[in-house]
Design an enzyme around this catalytic site. Sequence first.
Site, PDB file in Angstrom:
ATOM      1  N   ASP A   1     -32.610  -7.772  -3.453  1.00 34.30           N
ATOM      2  CA  ASP A   1     -32.845  -8.436  -2.171  1.00 34.30           C
ATOM      3  C   ASP A   1     -31.527  -9.013  -1.664  1.00 34.30           C
ATOM      4  O   ASP A   1     -30.570  -9.147  -2.419  1.00 34.30           O
ATOM      5  CB  ASP A   1     -33.908  -9.535  -2.304  1.00 34.30           C
TER       6      ASP A   1
ATOM      7  N   ASP B   1     -29.922 -12.205  -0.007  1.00 31.95           N
ATOM      8  CA  ASP B   1     -30.112 -13.604   0.365  1.00 31.95           C
ATOM      9  C   ASP B   1     -28.937 -14.086   1.194  1.00 31.95           C
ATOM     10  O   ASP B   1     -27.814 -13.617   1.041  1.00 31.95           O
ATOM     11  CB  ASP B   1     -30.249 -14.468  -0.893  1.00 31.95           C
TER      12      ASP B   1
ATOM     13  N   ASP C   1     -26.631 -21.223 -10.428  1.00 35.34           N
ATOM     14  CA  ASP C   1     -26.761 -21.219 -11.889  1.00 35.34           C
ATOM     15  C   ASP C   1     -25.535 -20.684 -12.638  1.00 35.34           C
ATOM     16  O   ASP C   1     -24.989 -21.356 -13.504  1.00 35.34           O
ATOM     17  CB  ASP C   1     -28.054 -20.519 -12.334  1.00 35.34           C
TER      18      ASP C   1
HETATM   19  P1  ATP Z   1     -32.136 -10.778  -8.772  1.00 27.97           P
HETATM   20  O1  ATP Z   1     -32.528 -10.813  -7.332  1.00 27.97           O
HETATM   21  O2  ATP Z   1     -31.448  -9.543  -9.208  1.00 27.97           O
HETATM   22  O3  ATP Z   1     -33.211 -11.209  -9.661  1.00 27.97           O
HETATM   23  P2  ATP Z   1     -30.535 -13.048  -8.053  1.00 27.97           P
HETATM   24  O4  ATP Z   1     -29.271 -13.589  -8.669  1.00 27.97           O
HETATM   25  O5  ATP Z   1     -30.461 -12.622  -6.638  1.00 27.97           O
HETATM   26  O6  ATP Z   1     -30.998 -11.896  -8.994  1.00 27.97           O
HETATM   27  P3  ATP Z   1     -32.630 -14.776  -7.180  1.00 27.97           P
HETATM   28  O7  ATP Z   1     -33.756 -15.341  -7.979  1.00 27.97           O
HETATM   29  O8  ATP Z   1     -32.919 -13.818  -6.101  1.00 27.97           O
HETATM   30  O9  ATP Z   1     -31.636 -14.144  -8.237  1.00 27.97           O
HETATM   31  O10 ATP Z   1     -31.839 -16.021  -6.617  1.00 27.97           O
HETATM   32  C1  ATP Z   1     -30.789 -15.916  -5.664  1.00 27.97           C
HETATM   33  C2  ATP Z   1     -29.645 -16.871  -5.996  1.00 27.97           C
HETATM   34  O11 ATP Z   1     -30.110 -18.218  -5.989  1.00 27.97           O
HETATM   35  C3  ATP Z   1     -29.038 -16.679  -7.384  1.00 27.97           C
HETATM   36  O12 ATP Z   1     -28.062 -15.672  -7.396  1.00 27.97           O
HETATM   37  C4  ATP Z   1     -28.475 -18.056  -7.664  1.00 27.97           C
HETATM   38  O13 ATP Z   1     -27.238 -18.246  -7.020  1.00 27.97           O
HETATM   39  C5  ATP Z   1     -29.487 -18.973  -7.018  1.00 27.97           C
HETATM   40  N1  ATP Z   1     -30.540 -19.398  -7.975  1.00 27.97           N
HETATM   41  C6  ATP Z   1     -31.733 -18.822  -8.195  1.00 27.97           C
HETATM   42  N2  ATP Z   1     -32.441 -19.461  -9.124  1.00 27.97           N
HETATM   43  C7  ATP Z   1     -31.686 -20.516  -9.501  1.00 27.97           C
HETATM   44  C8  ATP Z   1     -31.880 -21.576 -10.424  1.00 27.97           C
HETATM   45  N3  ATP Z   1     -32.986 -21.678 -11.152  1.00 27.97           N
HETATM   46  N4  ATP Z   1     -30.876 -22.493 -10.536  1.00 27.97           N
HETATM   47  C9  ATP Z   1     -29.741 -22.399  -9.798  1.00 27.97           C
HETATM   48  N5  ATP Z   1     -29.526 -21.423  -8.924  1.00 27.97           N
HETATM   49  C10 ATP Z   1     -30.463 -20.483  -8.758  1.00 27.97           C
HETATM   50 MG    MG Z   2     -32.011 -11.930  -5.491  1.00 24.11          MG
END
Ligand code: ATP
Ligand code: MG
Length: 386
Positions: free
Chosen positions: A51, A53, A132
């Site tokens: 996705d 963001d 994170d």
């Molecule tokens: P994927 O979409 O591949 O699962 P992602 O890194 O995009 O990985 P998301 O859950 O979509 O993960 O979250 C988007 C962003 O928000 C992350 O890259 C991170 O920067 C932040 N984030 C998400 N969850 C947390 C958390 N629990 N604590 C701190 N930051 C977070």
């Molecule tokens: Mg994501």
Amino acid sequence: MKIIRQSVKFDKKLLDKDALEVINVINKAGFKAYLVGGCVRDLLLDLEPKDFDIATNAKPEQVHKLFKRSRLIGRRFRLVHVMFYHGQASHSARKFIEVATFRSGKVQTAKNGVVVRDNCYGSIKDDVVRRDFNINALYYDIKTQEVIDYIGGLEDIKAQEVHIIGNPKLRFKQDPVRMIRAIRFQTKLGFQLSNEIKSAIFEQASLLGNISAARLYEECIKLFHNEYGFEVYERLEKYGLLKYLFKQTHKNEFIKKALLNTSDRIKKNQSVTPVFLFAVFLWQAQNERFIALKNKQNCSSLAMNQASEEVIINQIKQVSMPRWLSARIKDVWLMQPRLEKMQPKKVKALLGNPRFRMAYDFLLLRSISINPELVKVAKFWTKAQQ
Ligand code: ATP
Ligand code: MG
């Protein structure tokens, strides 16, 4: 904070058109908006982002006003979802782009250290440190085609390492879900976890037990519905995290085969459902309970039913599941003895049962893993379908 701007020209085809549109609209209104997080990380690694963001200095209400089809969501922190409809205006073609306002790392925590409020807006620098891992804190400016790195994310991507932002023990205490996220990213990307992360997880794995069952449901699907679910499973077990998700589950060949099978299906673009995985994960516990109850009361179908109920009730204390899901898991389980009997008079009805396919796949997998005595039964049902 030292800022690195690295020029990277991503192929336009790899970027989500709707996300680009959202960024352009926000930028034109005089704010700043960037791609952020997993999509930047994945693009740098030549992976297809799940996705896209967006992070911006515009407040949620300001973003909401810019897009007719958008809505404000979230309680702990407010976000905007901008909706897009492609093809026919049908449900299946609907998607949203998530826009988050820069937030400061300032958080309000409960006595146990868990974040209860995280809604203080801030600058992009603040937004970096509330994320994170370094690899998840990269921003991409589509206008200048630059990756903006405040924290060493680019270096970590090159070194293939996952480092947490800030003090690991504290950050895991604030949000224990970060521990399973660390394992997921490590596995998905083939990276190393920093030693700090490893020891903090070993020390604090039990904090995962404080997370609401509802939140863990979503996380569990992300953990196992991918091309590397079995590796994730093994690591969760190694780090002592698995028991806070599935305390009734213990590794066996059946689970291994099911996870590998799920990954195969995903690689081939075939559909997968959490029904199957949850049914597999809990089967052994269901079976043990069934045997214990059967010895007491002698009625197989009652014992089967009760064992299923009990195991599911135990499970949803840790990881919740929607009602339809637990109902289907039960269907798959209750069909096992019926398939095993191979009663000629029942064949037609069973073949016509909407759950036959999954129950058959389940039986087949049992026969090639933990129940070799069922090979004959599996063959019978393979033939019956032809
Ligand atoms: P994927 O979409 O591949 O699962 P992602 O890194 O995009 O990985 P998301 O859950 O979509 O993960 O979250 C988007 C962003 O928000 C992350 O890259 C991170 O920067 C932040 N984030 C998400 N969850 C947390 C958390 N629990 N604590 C701190 N930051 C977070
Ligand atoms: Mg994501």
